[in-house]
Design a protein around this motif. Structure first.
Motif, PDB file in Angstrom:
ATOM      1  N   ILE A  86      -7.595 -51.569  24.346  1.00 40.72           N
ATOM      2  CA  ILE A  86      -6.825 -50.322  24.232  1.00 40.72           C
ATOM      3  C   ILE A  86      -5.916 -50.516  23.030  1.00 40.72           C
ATOM      4  N   THR A  87      -6.176 -49.763  21.968  1.00 42.08           N
ATOM      5  CA  THR A  87      -5.376 -49.876  20.760  1.00 42.08           C
ATOM      6  C   THR A  87      -4.905 -48.489  20.348  1.00 42.08           C
ATOM      7  N   ALA A  88      -3.858 -48.443  19.544  1.00 42.39           N
ATOM      8  CA  ALA A  88      -3.323 -47.159  19.096  1.00 42.39           C
ATOM      9  C   ALA A  88      -2.908 -47.250  17.641  1.00 42.39           C
ATOM     10  N   THR A  89      -3.124 -46.144  16.947  1.00 38.51           N
ATOM     11  CA  THR A  89      -2.740 -46.030  15.546  1.00 38.51           C
ATOM     12  C   THR A  89      -1.947 -44.747  15.366  1.00 38.51           C
ATOM     13  N   ALA A  90      -0.837 -44.854  14.697  1.00 37.35           N
ATOM     14  CA  ALA A  90      -0.042 -43.663  14.398  1.00 37.35           C
ATOM     15  C   ALA A  90      -0.789 -42.806  13.381  1.00 37.35           C
ATOM     16  N   VAL A  91      -0.772 -41.509  13.596  1.00 41.06           N
ATOM     17  CA  VAL A  91      -1.361 -40.573  12.640  1.00 41.06           C
ATOM     18  C   VAL A  91      -0.273 -40.255  11.620  1.00 41.06           C
ATOM     19  N   GLU A  92      -0.514 -40.620  10.380  1.00 38.45           N
ATOM     20  CA  GLU A  92       0.510 -40.456   9.347  1.00 38.45           C
ATOM     21  C   GLU A  92       0.708 -39.006   8.940  1.00 38.45           C
ATOM     22  N   TRP A  93      -0.343 -38.202   9.028  1.00 39.47           N
ATOM     23  CA  TRP A  93      -0.210 -36.808   8.627  1.00 39.47           C
ATOM     24  C   TRP A  93      -1.172 -35.958   9.442  1.00 39.47           C
ATOM     25  N   CYS A  94      -0.708 -34.793   9.822  1.00 34.38           N
ATOM     26  CA  CYS A  94      -1.550 -33.745  10.398  1.00 34.38           C
ATOM     27  C   CYS A  94      -0.811 -32.433  10.170  1.00 34.38           C
ATOM     28  N   THR A  95      -1.489 -31.333  10.403  1.00 38.15           N
ATOM     29  CA  THR A  95      -0.811 -30.057  10.211  1.00 38.15           C
ATOM     30  C   THR A  95       0.248 -29.860  11.290  1.00 38.15           C
ATOM     31  N   GLU A  96       1.229 -29.073  10.985  1.00 35.49           N
ATOM     32  CA  GLU A  96       2.298 -28.781  11.946  1.00 35.49           C
ATOM     33  C   GLU A  96       1.742 -28.056  13.165  1.00 35.49           C
ATOM     34  N   ASP A  97       0.787 -27.146  12.953  1.00 38.67           N
ATOM     35  CA  ASP A  97       0.169 -26.436  14.075  1.00 38.67           C
ATOM     36  C   ASP A  97      -0.544 -27.399  15.018  1.00 38.67           C
ATOM     37  N   TYR A  98      -1.263 -28.371  14.450  1.00 36.01           N
ATOM     38  CA  TYR A  98      -1.961 -29.366  15.277  1.00 36.01           C
ATOM     39  C   TYR A  98      -0.960 -30.194  16.070  1.00 36.01           C
ATOM     40  N   ARG A  99       0.088 -30.664  15.403  1.00 45.52           N
ATOM     41  CA  ARG A  99       1.117 -31.454  16.091  1.00 45.52           C
ATOM     42  C   ARG A  99       1.731 -30.662  17.232  1.00 45.52           C
ATOM     43  N   ASN A 100       2.035 -29.378  16.993  1.00 50.25           N
ATOM     44  CA  ASN A 100       2.626 -28.540  18.039  1.00 50.25           C
ATOM     45  C   ASN A 100       1.674 -28.369  19.212  1.00 50.25           C
ATOM     46  N   TRP A 101       0.388 -28.137  18.924  1.00 48.59           N
ATOM     47  CA  TRP A 101      -0.614 -28.002  19.994  1.00 48.59           C
ATOM     48  C   TRP A 101      -0.689 -29.293  20.805  1.00 48.59           C
ATOM     49  N   LEU A 102      -0.722 -30.432  20.111  1.00 50.94           N
ATOM     50  CA  LEU A 102      -0.816 -31.713  20.791  1.00 50.94           C
ATOM     51  C   LEU A 102       0.408 -31.957  21.677  1.00 50.94           C
ATOM     52  N   GLU A 103       1.580 -31.654  21.172  1.00 52.32           N
ATOM     53  CA  GLU A 103       2.807 -31.820  21.962  1.00 52.32           C
ATOM     54  C   GLU A 103       2.773 -30.940  23.214  1.00 52.32           C
ATOM     55  N   ARG A 104       2.360 -29.683  23.057  1.00 50.54           N
ATOM     56  CA  ARG A 104       2.262 -28.777  24.223  1.00 50.54           C
ATOM     57  C   ARG A 104       1.214 -29.264  25.214  1.00 50.54           C
ATOM     58  N   SER A 105       0.091 -29.764  24.698  1.00 47.73           N
ATOM     59  CA  SER A 105      -1.018 -30.181  25.557  1.00 47.73           C
ATOM     60  C   SER A 105      -0.726 -31.441  26.343  1.00 47.73           C
ATOM     61  N   THR A 106       0.212 -32.247  25.884  1.00 49.74           N
ATOM     62  CA  THR A 106       0.562 -33.479  26.607  1.00 49.74           C
ATOM     63  C   THR A 106       1.903 -33.357  27.326  1.00 49.74           C
ATOM     64  N   ASP A 107       2.365 -32.136  27.473  1.00 47.61           N
ATOM     65  CA  ASP A 107       3.602 -31.877  28.200  1.00 47.61           C
ATOM     66  C   ASP A 107       3.251 -31.437  29.611  1.00 47.61           C
ATOM     67  N   ALA A 108       3.322 -32.361  30.552  1.00 49.01           N
ATOM     68  CA  ALA A 108       2.911 -32.070  31.931  1.00 49.01           C
ATOM     69  C   ALA A 108       3.760 -30.977  32.573  1.00 49.01           C
ATOM     70  N   SER A 109       4.944 -30.715  32.033  1.00 46.00           N
ATOM     71  CA  SER A 109       5.793 -29.696  32.638  1.00 46.00           C
ATOM     72  C   SER A 109       5.471 -28.286  32.121  1.00 46.00           C
ATOM     73  N   ALA A 110       4.625 -28.184  31.082  1.00 46.04           N
ATOM     74  CA  ALA A 110       4.291 -26.873  30.521  1.00 46.04           C
ATOM     75  C   ALA A 110       3.406 -26.089  31.493  1.00 46.04           C
ATOM     76  N   GLN A 111       3.575 -24.816  31.488  1.00 44.17           N
ATOM     77  CA  GLN A 111       2.750 -23.928  32.306  1.00 44.17           C
ATOM     78  C   GLN A 111       1.388 -23.772  31.634  1.00 44.17           C
ATOM     79  N   PRO A 112       0.318 -23.454  32.391  1.00 42.90           N
ATOM     80  CA  PRO A 112      -1.019 -23.345  31.808  1.00 42.90           C
ATOM     81  C   PRO A 112      -1.104 -22.444  30.580  1.00 42.90           C
TER      82      PRO A 112
END
Length: 115
Positions: A86-112
């Motif tokens: 199990i290894t992990a690498t930081a993503v140095e760059w992505c679009t802001e929209d992608y980052r926002n989607w990823l943050e929302r998608s891994t927020d267990a408290s967010a509504q569907p």
């Protein structure tokens, strides 16, 4: 130095079914926004004092910094091997929209509807 908000976590599994099962579980549990399963790949390794070779299926997960360590622990819990890669690498760059989607998608408290 800043820590990346977006991470790519990888692991391997002995079968496609194992890899799919782990991928589905961690995405359903909101520990990863998405997962790719690819393979089989030939793996050559040193294990228990011997040279080994086998087929493995690679899993690549996209997750947030907030969920990264919980994702790694859950992969280990679900994995059939005692000591999986199990290894992990930081993503140095992505679009802001992608980052926002990823943050929302891994927020267990967010509504569907907020994903």
């Amino acid at each position: 130095m800043t820590v990346s908000d977006v991470w790519s976590v990888t692991s391997t599994a002995p079968t496609e079914d194992d890899a799919r099962s782990i991928a589905k579980a961690v995405v359903a549990e909101r520990l990863a926004a998405s997962a790719d399963v690819s393979g089989p790949a030939i793996s050559v390794f040193w294990h228990l004092g011997e040279l080994g070779e086998g087929k493995e299926w690679r899993m690549t997960f996209r997750t947030s910094l907030r969920a990264r360590d919980r994702l790694a622990a859950r992969i280990a819990d679900l994995h059939p091997w005692d000591n999986p890669e199990i290894t992990a690498t930081a993503v140095e760059w992505c679009t802001e929209d992608y980052r926002n989607w990823l943050e929302r998608s891994t927020d267990a408290s967010a509504q569907p509807g907020e994903r």
